[in-house]
Design an enzyme around this catalytic site. Structure first.
Site, PDB file in Angstrom:
ATOM      1  N   SER A 183      23.290   0.736 -19.230  1.00 55.48           N
ATOM      2  CA  SER A 183      24.224   1.027 -18.154  1.00 55.48           C
ATOM      3  C   SER A 183      24.927   2.356 -18.427  1.00 55.48           C
ATOM      4  CB  SER A 183      25.205  -0.132 -17.998  1.00 55.48           C
ATOM      5  OG  SER A 183      25.955  -0.021 -16.811  1.00 55.48           O
ATOM      6  N   GLU A 206      18.822  -5.305 -10.473  1.00 48.36           N
ATOM      7  CA  GLU A 206      20.063  -4.765 -11.033  1.00 48.36           C
ATOM      8  C   GLU A 206      21.286  -5.114 -10.182  1.00 48.36           C
ATOM      9  OE1 GLU A 206      20.464  -3.037 -13.822  1.00 48.36           O
ATOM     10  OE2 GLU A 206      18.494  -2.237 -14.358  1.00 48.36           O
ATOM     11  N   HIS A 233      21.539  -6.749 -13.447  1.00 46.69           N
ATOM     12  CA  HIS A 233      22.007  -5.728 -14.380  1.00 46.69           C
ATOM     13  C   HIS A 233      22.574  -6.393 -15.628  1.00 46.69           C
ATOM     14  CE1 HIS A 233      23.531  -1.758 -15.433  1.00 46.69           C
ATOM     15  NE2 HIS A 233      24.747  -2.245 -15.603  1.00 46.69           N
TER      16      HIS A 233
END
Length: 558
Positions: free
Chosen positions: A210, A339, A458
């Site tokens: 991330s 995600e 995610h």
């Protein structure tokens, strides 16, 4: 739902229950007393926690680049996990608790070898950069028990977050990027000290997820990072994504707005920063949520920024879209298949309360959630907003029946497109992956209570690498995927080829967009991820104002 305090407690307990003994080692700063732990396969390894890699960034050192760490006398206790950098849980708006410390620039080391025993020499080194939207997170959550099944050194660390790490007036007084410069300082510390822990300073792989993935990719473009690593892995993040940098004019506006909200004079950058250095650090963190326009969007109000070329030791002096990679090293980059589920889970919680508002106020909310409303010319915003809805939803409403479409829009716009774009710019030495395994535990369950399946969201891949948030890979399929993934990453760090055999996982070439499709049962080499979606988003130009260059088509790039 596992709460914020529980995550930290579970992270600490993981270390406590596996402690076996203590061990001492001497580094450049002084002596350390660490501990001995066991890996997933019950292999013994050493762990040293809370090693300072820079001076505490407090007082006059707040909003300054990191300084060389001090030495100490005697033996430093390196068996205690260090505090996080100052933050609060932005995903829990009901909580106003600030956790961590402004004195937070510490790293943690996991190794099968120390210099005095000389069990191993010249081990590959992997340095993990944590994510958390440049607002949350810490290094200590990502402990090394899975990686320590292999002869390698794992290091993680904290870096300054939020305004303390990224507030910028885009001038000499407050250039910003302090969190990124902290990362550089940690990598320099690794170069100077890792051999003491059996690591090879000429065989360093940086990896992160991330905001950590964005950070990894940004290091490829930074002159400060040159020579500090030899390979890189960017998970669910790219320097090209829309949230990888705050546009300079937006960063400057937010810095002076921050000053007004903090009660500081704003007639100049110097006056502003001198005032902000005297404010309690907790008050600075409390001011962050005043920049949210809707719900907790824009989630990243303070992040990396392009600095003036006149700034001494600037981390980033040109938009990555306008420059070639400076540190051109082999790269793994990729995403999960869903995600956007981590954001959608919040919208679809409580029978879709928030997603109903999205449908009703779509033109106001979506430019904020997808961030393009802060960077596109005003006259283009409505057109982009309409085109996105038409492409992903057609004539359907945004609601409970279109959760997949909503997740796809968030996934493609915020993550997948820009990771594919980054991979295409670095052909021949870039490996792409697409993580499509649904673990027994999902981060969807942390941020919302939607009972349906929103996909592999995610952060779900992080569970394969680390026992985070108290999740361990106890389910057989989860464990199998975890072992395969850790093996790929260690192979890459060791010899530059993640798949052991080039037939399993091939890099992107001039002719083929190869990628590894990671599934529960097996991993398959496939081609041409995104296809029509890539062309649509390329032509839409969500970050048009960040660059005057035209993006390549998928076909032209291959």
């Amino acid at each position: 739902m596992v709460r914020w305090k529980t995550w930290l407690l579970l992270s600490i307990l993981i270390h406590v229950v596996t402690k076996i003994d203590a061990v001492e080692v001497t580094i450049n700063q002084g002596k350390l007393a660490g501990t001995i732990l066991q890996s997933r396969n019950a292999t013994k390894f050493y762990a040293f926690f809370g090693i300072p890699y820079a001076k505490p960034p407090i007082g006059e050192l707040r909003f300054q680049p990191p300084q060389e760490p001090d030495k100490w006398n005697g033996v430093r206790n390196a068996t205690i996990l260090p505090p996080s950098c100052l933050q609060k849980n932005v995903f829990n708006k009901a909580s106003s608790e600030v956790i961590g410390s402004e004195d937070c620039l510490y790293l943690n080391i996991y190794t099968p070898s120390i210099q005095r025993e000389n069990n191993y020499n010249n081990l590959p080194v992997m340095v993990y950069i944590h994510g958390g939207s440049f607002l949350n997170g810490n290094g200590k959550m990502y402990q090394g028990s899975y990686f320590m099944d292999y002869p390698m050194v794992l290091i993680n660390f904290n870096y300054r977050l939020g305004p303390l790490g990224f507030l910028s007036t885009v001038d000499e007084e407050l250039p910003g990027n302090y969190g990124m410069k902290d990362q550089v300082a940690a990598l320099k510390w690794v170069q100077e000290n890792v051999a003491i822990f059996g690591g090879d300073p000429k065989q360093v792989t940086i990896f992160g997820h991330s905001a950590g993935g964005v950070s990894v990719h940004l290091h490829l473009y930074s002159p400060l990072s040159k020579g500090l690593f030899q390979r890189a892995i960017a998970q669910s993040g790219s320097a090209l994504t829309i949230w990888a940098q705050v546009a300079p004019h937006v960063a400057r506006q937010r810095a002076f707005a921050f000053g007004l909200l903090s009660g500081c004079p704003t007639q100049s950058s110097r006056v502003l920063v001198n005032c902000l250095r005297k404010i309690p650090a907790e008050d600075i963190i409390h001011t962050v949520d005043k920049f949210w326009v809707w719900d907790f969007d824009p989630l990243i109000s303070f992040g990396p920024v392009i600095e003036s070329k006149s700034i001494h030791n600037a981390f980033l002096i040109e938009n990555p879209r306008k420059q070639k990679i400076i540190n051109n090293v082999p790269l793994i980059i990729g995403t999960t298949s869903g995600e956007g589920g981590i954001r959608a889970a919040r919208y679809y919680s409580n029978n879709g309360t928030l997603v109903k508002k999205v449908n009703e106020q779509y033109k106001r909310i979506m430019p904020v959630t997808l961030i393009y409303g802060f960077v596109l010319p005003h006259e283009k915003i409505d057109t982009v907003t309409d085109e996105l809805k038409k492409f992903y939803f057609g004539n359907k409403e945004i609601g409970l029946e279109t959760s997949k479409e909503f997740v796809d829009m968030l996934t493609d716009s915020l993550f997948l497109f820009h990771c594919v774009e980054a991979a295409l710019r670095n052909k021949e030495i870039t490996y792409f992956y697409y993580y499509d395994h649904l673990n027994k535990f999902s981060l969807n369950n942390l941020l919302g209570n939607y009972p349906g399946n929103l996909g592999v969201c995610h952060g779900d891949d992080i569970i394969s690498f680390f026992p985070v948030f108290g999740f361990r890979t106890s389910h057989e399929s989860d464990t199998n995927v975890s072992r395969r993934l850790v093996n790929y990453w260690v192979n890459f760090a060791t010899n530059g080829n993640p798949g052991e055999s080039e037939h399993l996982w091939q890099p992107i070439t001039s002719n083929e967009m190869n990628y590894l499709h990671i599934t529960s049962k097996e991993d398959k080499l496939e081609k041409y991820l995104l296809k029509d979606k890539y062309e649509f988003l390329k032509n839409l130009q969500l970050i048009h104002s960040h660059s005057a260059e035209s993006l390549p088509t998928l076909k032209d790039e291959l």
